[in-house]
Design an enzyme around this catalytic site. Structure first.
Site, PDB file in Angstrom:
ATOM      1  N   ASN A 101     -10.101  -0.096  -0.523  1.00  0.00           N
ATOM      2  CA  ASN A 101      -8.586  -0.079  -0.315  1.00  0.00           C
ATOM      3  C   ASN A 101      -8.067  -0.468  -1.684  1.00  0.00           C
ATOM      4  O   ASN A 101      -8.101  -1.606  -1.913  1.00  0.00           O
ATOM      5  CB  ASN A 101      -8.002  -0.748   0.911  1.00  0.00           C
ATOM      6  CG  ASN A 101      -6.523  -0.652   1.252  1.00  0.00           C
ATOM      7  OD1 ASN A 101      -5.829  -0.454   0.109  1.00  0.00           O
ATOM      8  ND2 ASN A 101      -6.153  -1.151   2.079  1.00  0.00           N
ATOM      9  N   CYS A 136       0.712  -1.174   0.031  1.00  0.00           N
ATOM     10  CA  CYS A 136      -0.126  -0.033   0.004  1.00  0.00           C
ATOM     11  C   CYS A 136       0.790   1.142   0.008  1.00  0.00           C
ATOM     12  O   CYS A 136       0.531   2.299  -0.489  1.00  0.00           O
ATOM     13  CB  CYS A 136      -1.006   0.096   1.287  1.00  0.00           C
ATOM     14  SG  CYS A 136      -2.092  -1.376   1.126  1.00  0.00           S
ATOM     15  N   HIS A 173      -3.362   7.718   1.719  1.00  0.00           N
ATOM     16  CA  HIS A 173      -3.517   6.223   1.394  1.00  0.00           C
ATOM     17  C   HIS A 173      -5.369   5.763   1.824  1.00  0.00           C
ATOM     18  O   HIS A 173      -5.371   6.176   3.107  1.00  0.00           O
ATOM     19  CB  HIS A 173      -2.732   4.947   1.990  1.00  0.00           C
ATOM     20  CG  HIS A 173      -3.221   3.799   1.627  1.00  0.00           C
ATOM     21  ND1 HIS A 173      -3.630   3.250   0.452  1.00  0.00           N
ATOM     22  CD2 HIS A 173      -3.207   2.511   2.679  1.00  0.00           C
ATOM     23  CE1 HIS A 173      -3.946   1.852   0.856  1.00  0.00           C
ATOM     24  NE2 HIS A 173      -3.785   1.656   1.967  1.00  0.00           N
TER      25      HIS A 173
END
Length: 323
Positions: free
Chosen positions: A280, A114, A250
């Site tokens: 996500n 990520c 993020h």
């Protein structure tokens, strides 16, 4: 004078299939209310059968080229952040290079889960500052829906697929915080925490594997480490939280985003949010948010942005840039 990596164009692509929480209610033991309360996610996009990470990245790359008014051979390099490349090798970046008709320069992947796009931005900044490249396209692209264990109800509802791309170009700045472009980067990792977030497959098992996550521990580390890295990057740039126009985080979890913004003393009105619509998307989440934020009219030329992310490894970091 100082060489800066300045933003020239941005673009994104999302698969056509939209998966609302209500669809997941029919598939697993969960509810729309539970997902929204725990994560802030309302829907996400999933790739179609046969659609690959490099396909998504290519669509985003073309959108960024159009936005910048450039063609593929104007680029010197492509850096693609992903944990879900089409194949073990070659890199997905070289597949994008071929697909967009780029016949020069070089392309490679970066894998920091990520945090991948932040690490890729730092790579691009270094290439441009050192004079190895004049124009670099940085892409984040993922197909995380293919790594989900659909018996793990706490994890499989969180992730989605997508891609975003940003083009950076060398420009001369005065070496001041008022310069446009990337002003500072801050990167970290700590392999002692690898079991908090990982995929249980690879060359050691001969399988693709599934994503495994200890959610509570990841949450704790995320809030602490994201605020810290953002402050460190701002300090390096000679700036502070009060100077920030937008946090572009993020997009993992609304509670993490809110807690990090609070620690940075930045109101949520100055945070670009897409997690509710995309879930996500790992390394794709920040470039997706940059592209959507610009399209919404939130991000404007001259705005000061902080991007920060944390992912498996653990790996985390931040970038301060002026749009």
């Amino acid at each position: 004078m100082t060489t800066r990596a300045v933003m020239m164009g941005v673009g994104h692509y999302l698969p056509e299939r939209i998966v609302p929480n209500s669809e997941l209610e029919e598939r697993i033991d969960t509810t729309d209310e539970w997902i929204r309360t725990r994560s802030g996610i309302e829907r996400r996009h999933f790739v179609a059968e046969g659609q690959t990470t490099s396909d998504l990245a290519t669509r985003a790359a073309r959108a960024a080229l159009d936005d910048a008014g450039l063609v593929a051979d104007d680029l010197d390099a492509i850096i693609l952040a992903t944990s879900t490349a089409d194949l073990t090798f070659p890199s997905a970046a070289t597949m994008v290079q071929a697909a967009i008709g780029m016949t020069r320069g070089f392309a490679y992947d970066v894998q920091a889960v990520c945090a991948g796009f932040v690490f890729a931005l730092a790579n691009a900044d270094a290439l441009i500052r050192s004079g190895q490249a004049k124009r670099v396209m940085v892409i984040g692209a993922e197909t995380f829906s293919r790594l989900m264990d659909w018996t793990d109800r706490t994890t499989c509802v969180l992730f989605g697929d997508g891609a975003g791309a940003l083009i950076l170009e060398a420009a001369e700045g005065e070496g001041k915080p008022s310069d446009r472009g990337i002003l500072s980067t801050d990167l970290h990792s700590d392999g002692r925490y690898r079991e908090l977030l990982y995929v249980d497959g690879g060359s050691s098992t001969g399988t693709t594997g599934y994503l495994r996550m200890q959610g509570k521990e990841v949450f704790r580390h995320a809030v602490e480490k994201l605020a810290e890295t953002a402050h460190l990057a701002l300090d390096k740039a000679g700036l502070c939280s009060a100077d920030v126009d937008w946090i572009v985080p993020h997009q993992a979890n609304l509670r993490i985003i809110s807690a990090t913004a609070q620690r940075m003393q930045v109101p949520m009105e100055r945070v670009v949010l897409t997690v509710q619509d995309h879930g996500n998307t790992s390394a794709a989440s920040i470039p997706l948010a940059l592209s959507v934020g610009k399209a919404r009219g939130q991000i404007k030329r001259g705005d000061l942005l902080v991007t920060e992310a944390i992912g498996g490894g653990l790996a985390w970091g931040s970038v301060v840039l002026r749009w």
